[in-house]
Design a protein around this motif. Structure first.
Motif, short mmCIF file in Angstrom:
data_model
loop_
_atom_site.label_atom_id
_atom_site.label_comp_id
_atom_site.label_asym_id
_atom_site.label_seq_id
_atom_site.Cartn_x
_atom_site.Cartn_y
_atom_site.Cartn_z
N ARG A 146 60.73 16.68 64.08
CA ARG A 146 59.95 16.88 65.30
C ARG A 146 58.96 18.04 65.10
NH1 ARG A 146 60.35 15.40 70.66
NH2 ARG A 146 59.57 16.88 72.20
N ILE A 147 59.38 19.05 64.37
CA ILE A 147 58.51 20.20 64.13
C ILE A 147 57.46 19.88 63.07
CG2 ILE A 147 58.42 22.59 63.31
CD1 ILE A 147 61.31 22.88 64.36
N PHE A 148 57.89 19.33 61.94
CA PHE A 148 57.01 19.22 60.78
C PHE A 148 56.60 17.80 60.41
CE2 PHE A 148 59.24 23.31 59.52
CZ PHE A 148 58.13 24.11 59.76
N GLY A 149 57.21 16.78 61.01
CA GLY A 149 57.01 15.44 60.48
C GLY A 149 56.33 14.43 61.38
N GLN A 150 55.61 14.88 62.40
CA GLN A 150 54.94 13.92 63.27
C GLN A 150 53.46 14.26 63.39
OE1 GLN A 150 56.38 13.95 67.31
NE2 GLN A 150 56.77 16.14 67.33
N GLU A 151 52.67 13.21 63.60
CA GLU A 151 51.21 13.36 63.64
C GLU A 151 50.77 14.32 64.73
OE1 GLU A 151 47.38 12.71 62.28
OE2 GLU A 151 49.25 11.94 61.41
N ALA A 152 51.44 14.27 65.88
CA ALA A 152 51.02 15.09 67.02
C ALA A 152 51.16 16.59 66.77
CB ALA A 152 51.82 14.70 68.27
N THR A 153 52.03 16.96 65.83
CA THR A 153 52.26 18.39 65.56
C THR A 153 51.99 18.74 64.10
OG1 THR A 153 54.62 17.99 65.16
CG2 THR A 153 53.97 18.58 67.41
N LYS A 154 51.13 17.98 63.44
CA LYS A 154 50.90 18.24 62.02
C LYS A 154 50.25 19.60 61.79
CE LYS A 154 46.43 15.89 61.31
NZ LYS A 154 45.78 14.79 60.53
N ASP A 155 49.61 20.16 62.83
CA ASP A 155 49.04 21.50 62.68
C ASP A 155 50.12 22.55 62.45
OD1 ASP A 155 49.76 20.78 65.28
OD2 ASP A 155 48.46 22.28 66.20
N LEU A 156 51.36 22.28 62.90
CA LEU A 156 52.47 23.19 62.62
C LEU A 156 52.79 23.19 61.13
CD1 LEU A 156 54.88 22.43 65.61
CD2 LEU A 156 53.21 24.28 65.40
N LEU A 157 52.84 22.01 60.53
CA LEU A 157 53.11 21.91 59.09
C LEU A 157 51.96 22.53 58.30
CD1 LEU A 157 54.81 20.99 56.73
CD2 LEU A 157 53.78 18.71 56.91
N ILE A 158 50.73 22.28 58.71
CA ILE A 158 49.58 22.87 58.02
C ILE A 158 49.66 24.39 58.05
CG2 ILE A 158 47.07 23.17 58.15
CD1 ILE A 158 46.89 20.27 59.13
N ASP A 159 49.99 24.93 59.22
CA ASP A 159 50.10 26.39 59.35
C ASP A 159 51.20 26.94 58.45
OD1 ASP A 159 49.26 28.81 61.23
OD2 ASP A 159 51.43 28.88 61.01
N PHE A 160 52.36 26.25 58.43
CA PHE A 160 53.46 26.71 57.58
C PHE A 160 53.07 26.68 56.11
CE2 PHE A 160 57.00 25.73 54.79
CZ PHE A 160 57.77 26.87 54.95
N LEU A 161 52.46 25.58 55.66
CA LEU A 161 52.07 25.47 54.25
C LEU A 161 51.06 26.56 53.87
CD1 LEU A 161 51.72 21.59 53.86
CD2 LEU A 161 53.56 23.05 52.99
#
Length: 291
Positions: A15-30
């Protein structure tokens, strides 16, 4: 009562890192993870299941698999239980992505894109220095100069993170602190310094879930707690077996027997085959033979 999801459950992590709607969270973490090295501006999620090229070979199922705007590949995994061959599994996973970049014909000249493996772990690896983050690259053994930038492993051993909120100086620290303490927090910290955490707070708030999402989450939490408890119980009994036998060989045998027993118990509970394989390290064929 908890306000936020458990980010280490399968549904919570995705839910945090693996969905299109919140991909900016994964981008920020990376970007915080690779600060000073590269900046990711966009990602595209890919199919998490990679089937083998031949029937008798083994495929791979990732938690999160994506590519960035430059075509570089990122595998992001959460692993809650100890696996004897976890490092080998990580190598297998990333090698899969390397080899699948090959193209038939003479026009392709091995121009592979880099593959990054990011592994969150709720356990500690054996035989390496005790620290939160271990970065593994391909380098010359004598000079330590990087030989190739096409394969990169980043292991994050969460048990080694002990910082308080006021001790988190880097953005990476802020991410790890928030994830590790999320289930007990009343509010998400650092929102004044990391704007994306405002979205993180809304994403992980249990009250933001639909009834259907809440049902799926509760099932995910049950699976998470069941197999974490199974792992802890099995590891303890395996340790006792090895200690009582008083021999290293007996301890190794105890671990193997423990993994088989753990897989058998998880199968009896009706847990998914892919999850049992991921936790135990046994193949699907080995698990199907258990009774």
């Amino acid at each position: 009562m908890e306000r936020f999801i458990n980010p280490f459950s399968d549904m919570g992590f995705k839910r945090i890192f693996g969905q299109e709607a919140t991909k900016d969270l994964l981008i920020d973490f990376l970007n915080d993870l690779l600060e000073g090295e590269k900046t990711v501006t966009d990602i595209t999620f890919l199919d998490k299941e990679i089937l083998p090229d031949f029937n008798e070979f083994r495929g791979a199922i990732y938690d999160i698999y994506c590519v960035n705007e430059s075509g570089e590949h990122f595998i992001v995994e959460m692993q809650n239980g100890y696996q004897t061959y976890f490092r080998e599994r990580a190598l297998f996973y990333l090698s899969h992505i390397i080899t699948r970049q090959g193209r038939p014909g003479g026009d392709w000249h091995f121009d592979v894109k880099a593959v990054y493996g990011v592994f969150f772990m709720n356990f500690c690896l054996d035989d390496i220095p005790h620290k939160l983050r271990t970065d593994v690259i391909l380098a010359d053994r004598e000079t330590h100069e990087q030989f190739s930038d096409k394969l990169r492993f980043i292991f994050i051993e969460l048990p080694y993170f002990h910082k308080r909120e006021d001790e988190c100086n880097t953005n990476f620290d802020k991410w790890i602190y928030t994830l590790k303490n999320m289930e007990t927090l009343k509010t998400i910290p650092f929102k004044d310094r990391k704007k994306v955490f405002k979205k993180l707070e809304k994403t992980v708030d249990l009250a933001s879930m639909t009834p259907e999402e809440r049902d799926r989450y509760e099932e995910s939490i049950k699976v998470y707690r069941d197999y974490v408890n199974t792992i802890e119980d099995t590891s303890h009994r395996s340790w006792r077996k090895g200690r009582m036998e008083g021999r290293a060989e007996g301890h190794r045998e105890g671990r193997v027997e423990g993994k088989i027993e753990m897989a058998r118990n998880m199968k009896a509970e009706g847990l998914p085959l892919t999850l049992i394989s991921k936790v135990s390290g046994l193949s699907a064929e080995e698990i199907e033979k258990l009774s």
